[in-house]
Design an enzyme around this catalytic site. Structure first.
Site, PDB file in Angstrom:
ATOM      1  N   SER A 158       0.859  -1.190   0.000  1.00 15.36           N
ATOM      2  CA  SER A 158       0.000   0.000   0.000  1.00 15.36           C
ATOM      3  C   SER A 158       0.890   1.234   0.000  1.00 15.36           C
ATOM      4  O   SER A 158       2.113   1.132   0.028  1.00 15.36           O
ATOM      5  CB  SER A 158      -0.896  -0.002   1.235  1.00 15.36           C
ATOM      6  OG  SER A 158      -0.122   0.310   2.377  1.00 15.36           O
ATOM      7  N   LYS A 159       0.246   2.378   0.001  1.00 17.28           N
ATOM      8  CA  LYS A 159       0.971   3.655  -0.030  1.00 17.28           C
ATOM      9  C   LYS A 159       2.022   3.769   1.076  1.00 17.28           C
ATOM     10  O   LYS A 159       3.031   4.432   0.914  1.00 17.28           O
ATOM     11  CB  LYS A 159      -0.017   4.820   0.123  1.00 17.28           C
ATOM     12  CG  LYS A 159      -0.944   5.006  -1.052  1.00 17.28           C
ATOM     13  CD  LYS A 159      -0.445   6.168  -1.920  1.00 17.28           C
ATOM     14  CE  LYS A 159      -1.398   6.512  -3.037  1.00 17.28           C
ATOM     15  NZ  LYS A 159      -1.699   5.396  -3.937  1.00 17.28           N
ATOM     16  N   ARG A 160       1.746   3.114   2.220  1.00 19.33           N
ATOM     17  CA  ARG A 160       2.701   3.167   3.331  1.00 19.33           C
ATOM     18  C   ARG A 160       4.091   2.688   2.898  1.00 19.33           C
ATOM     19  O   ARG A 160       5.093   3.056   3.478  1.00 19.33           O
ATOM     20  CB  ARG A 160       2.247   2.263   4.481  1.00 19.33           C
ATOM     21  CG  ARG A 160       1.176   2.856   5.368  1.00 19.33           C
ATOM     22  CD  ARG A 160       0.808   1.859   6.444  1.00 19.33           C
ATOM     23  NE  ARG A 160       0.325   0.604   5.866  1.00 19.33           N
ATOM     24  CZ  ARG A 160       0.908  -0.571   5.998  1.00 19.33           C
ATOM     25  NH1 ARG A 160       2.008  -0.680   6.711  1.00 19.33           N
ATOM     26  NH2 ARG A 160       0.412  -1.645   5.436  1.00 19.33           N
TER      27      ARG A 160
END
Ligand code: GLU
Length: 486
Positions: free
Chosen positions: A244-246
Site C-alpha cells: 500500500s501507499k505506506r
C-alpha cells in the site's frame, strides 16, 4: 486450448486510480505469456463503475503500459460500452431457467439483512417466485433484479498456479447478475466480455479466486467454453503486509520520476510471482519473453523490495545497450536543467563518454544526473567531508595543487597517457605516492571523493576547465588560510 491455438489473454484493469505496481505486474505476466507463445494480449478497461472510473486513470493505464513497453493487440475494449450485451446475457440465463427475477426492493432487502444479522443469506424459497407470478409482476412493470440460480454440486477448476481449486456450490449464494436498474454486476460483465473477446486464458491476482467459481457457473450457463485460469499471488511489502501507499510509491508512473528505467521495472516486476527456475535475476525483455513459462509462476506472496528495485536498476543502467538507456538518462539530465537535448546531441561523442563513465556508478537516472552536474556547471562546490579528508593540511594541499596545475599545463597533448606520465613524474619528484596527488586533485575537479578514474575526469572536463578548476581550488585554499590567519 491446444498447442495449435496460441492463447488469447487480457489485462482488465478498473480505471479507478493510477496503474498500480500490482496491476502492472499482472499485465506483464499476461503479456510475457502472450509474447512467449505467439498468442494475443488484449486490453479491456473495466469502466462499468461510472462513479469511480475516470478518464485520467484510463490515460494513466495507457501511459503506464506504454512506458513499460507492454503493447496490446487489437482495439482496446471499454466494458462500459457493452452494457446491452451484458443485459442480453442476463436475460438469456433467465430464459433458460438458470436465473430468476428478484422483485425484492432495496428497502426490503436492507430490512431483511438487518433482521438476520451476520448470517444473512438469500432465501431462494422466498425470492424465486412461481413462474406465473414472476411473469405477471414483470408484465405489470414491477422492477426486478436477475439472480443466478446456483446449482447443486461443486465447482472446480485446474489453476495453472494452485492446481485444483474446488468450491462446494452450497457456499455460493444465488448472486445478482443484473441489477434492477439494468446494470450488470462485475462477474457477469467480465464473463460476457471474456466470451466475446474469445479469451482462452485468464491470469489475474489471487484476490479474484473467490469470483472464479461464480464466473465458471456463468460460462456454463451461457454455454461457452471455459478459459484456463491462473491466479498469481498478491504483492506484499517487505513487512509482509499487503502493498500500500505506506510502502512508498505504488503507481508505476512514479517510478519514472524516481529515475527507474522501464527495463529494470519490467525485470523487477516479472520476478514478483514468477521465477525463471534458476537464480538468474537480471534479464532483458527479450530474455524474459524467451524464458517465461507457466511452470515458473509462484504461489507464495511476492515481496516488493524497493532496495532490490534500485539494485536492479543499477544493473540495467550499467549493462543495457547504451542506446536503450540513453533517452532515459538524457531526460533526467534535461529535467535537472543541466543541458538541452540539442546541446547534448551536438557534443555526441563527449556525451557518450560521459554516460559510459557515469552509468556504471549510479543506481538511478536521477543519481546519475546528480553526478553529471559537475561536468555541466561552470563551478564546483566542495563537499565538507571531502575537504576534511583530502584538503586537511591547507599549505601542503595548496602547493600540491599548484604543482599539479603547472605540470598539467605543460603537457603537449591532453591524453590519459600524457597525464599519467606527467603526474607520476611529479609524484616521484615530490617523494609522494600517486594517491597523494590524485585525491586532492579529484576534490578540486569534482568537489567530492568519488568519481570516475582521475584521467577520465580530466578528459571529460577538458584542458581549460581542468586548469581553471585547479586555479579556483588554489584561490579557495588561499582564502581559507587567509581566514584562518586573520
Ligand atoms: N477489473 C478487475 C481488477 O481490476 C480485474 C478483472 C479480471 O482480471 O478478471 O481487479
Amino acid at each position: 486450448m491446444s498447442a495449435d491455438h496460441p492463447p488469447r489473454l487480457r489485462f482488465a484493469p478498473s480505471p479507478t486510480g493510477f496503474l498500480h505496481v500490482g496491476g502492472a505486474r499482472t499485465a506483464l505476466l499476461n503479456w510475457l505469456y502472450a509474447r512467449h507463445t505467439g498468442g494475443t494480449f488484449l486490453l479491456r478497461i473495466e469502466d462499468t463503475d461510472r462513479a469511480r472510473s475516470t478518464e485520467e486513470s484510463t490515460r494513466a493505464i495507457f501511459d503506464g503500459l506504454r512506458w513499460l513497453g507492454l503493447d496490446w493487440d487489437e482495439q482496446v475494449v471499454f466494458q462500459g460500452a457493452n452494457g446491452e450485451r451484458h443485459k442480453r446475457d442476463a436475460f438469456r440465463l433467465l430464459e433458460r431457467g438458470l436465473a430468476y427475477r428478484d422483485f425484492t426492493t432495496a428497502e426490503e432487502l436492507a430490512r431483511q439483512r438487518e433482521a438476520a444479522g451476520d448470517g444473512f443469506r438469500i432465501d431462494r424459497a422466498r425470492v424465486d417466485l412461481p413462474q406465473e407470478e414472476s411473469d405477471r409482476r414483470a408484465a405489470a412493470g414491477e422492477p426486478f433484479a436477475i439472480r443466478f440460480r446456483v446449482p447443486d454440486g461443486d465447482t472446480a477448476w485446474h489453476d495453472a498456479v494452485h492446481d485444483w481449486i474446488r468450491f462446494p456450490n452450497k457456499d455460493i449464494e444465488d448472486f445478482i447478475i443484473l441489477r434492477s436498474d439494468g446494470t450488470p454486476v462485475y462477474n457477469l460483465a467480465v464473463v460476457s466480455d471474456d466470451i466475446e473477446m474469445r479469451v482462452t486464458f485468464v491470469m489475474r491476482g489471487d484476490d479474484h479466486i473467490s469470483n472464479t467459481p461464480k464466473q465458471i457457473l456463468l460460462y456454463q450457463g451461457l454455454g461457452a467454453q471455459l478459459p484456463r485460469f491462473a491466479h498469481v499471488p498478491m504483492i506484499h511489502g517487505i513487512d509482509g503486509k499487503k502493498l500500500s501507499k505506506r510502502h512508498g510509491a505504488t503507481a508505476v508512473g512514479d517510478y519514472a520520476q524516481l529515475g527507474i528505467l522501464p527495463a529494470a521495472m519490467v525485470n523487477f516486476l516479472s520476478l514478483l510471482g514468477w521465477s525463471p527456475g534458476d537464480d538468474t535475476e537480471v534479464m532483458s525483455l527479450y530474455e524474459l519473453i524467451r524464458r517465461f513459462s507457466l511452470d515458473g509462476l509462484q504461489r507464495k506472496a511476492a515481496i516488493f523490495d524497493p532496495k532490490k528495485l534500485e539494485w536492479m536498476n543499477g544493473q540495467h543502467l550499467s549493462l543495457d545497450p547504451l542506446d536503450h538507456v540513453e533517452p532515459h538518462i538524457t531526460r533526467a539530465i534535461v529535467d535537472a536543467g543541466l543541458a538541452t537535448a540539442e546541446s547534448l546531441h551536438a557534443r555526441r561523442e563527449w556525451y557518450e563518454q560521459l554516460l559510459t563513465q557515469l552509468r556504471v556508478r549510479a543506481r538511478t537516472t536521477l543519481e546519475l544526473a546528480q553526478q553529471a552536474r559537475v561536468y555541466f556547471e561552470p563551478t564546483v562546490t566542495y563537499d565538507e567531508e571531502a575537504i576534511a579528508k583530502f584538503w586537511k593540511d591547507v599549505p601542503t594541499t595548496r602547493s600540491m595543487l599548484q604543482a599539479t596545475r603547472d605540470r598539467l599545463a605543460t603537457l603537449d597533448t591532453w591524453t590519459a597517457d600524457a597525464m599519467e606520465q606527467g603526474l607520476r613524474a611529479l609524484a616521484e619528484s615530490l617523494g609522494v605516492s600517486g594517491g597523494k596527488i590524485f585525491q586532492p586533485l579529484r576534490v578540486a575537479l569534482v568537489g567530492v571523493t568519488a568519481s570516475p578514474g582521475i584521467f577520465d575526469v580530466l578528459l571529460l572536463l577538458g584542458r581549460d576547465t581542468s586548469l581553471a578548476r585547479l586555479d579556483a581550488a588554489v584561490r579557495w585554499l588561499d582564502d581559507a588560510s587567509g581566514a584562518a590567519a586573520s
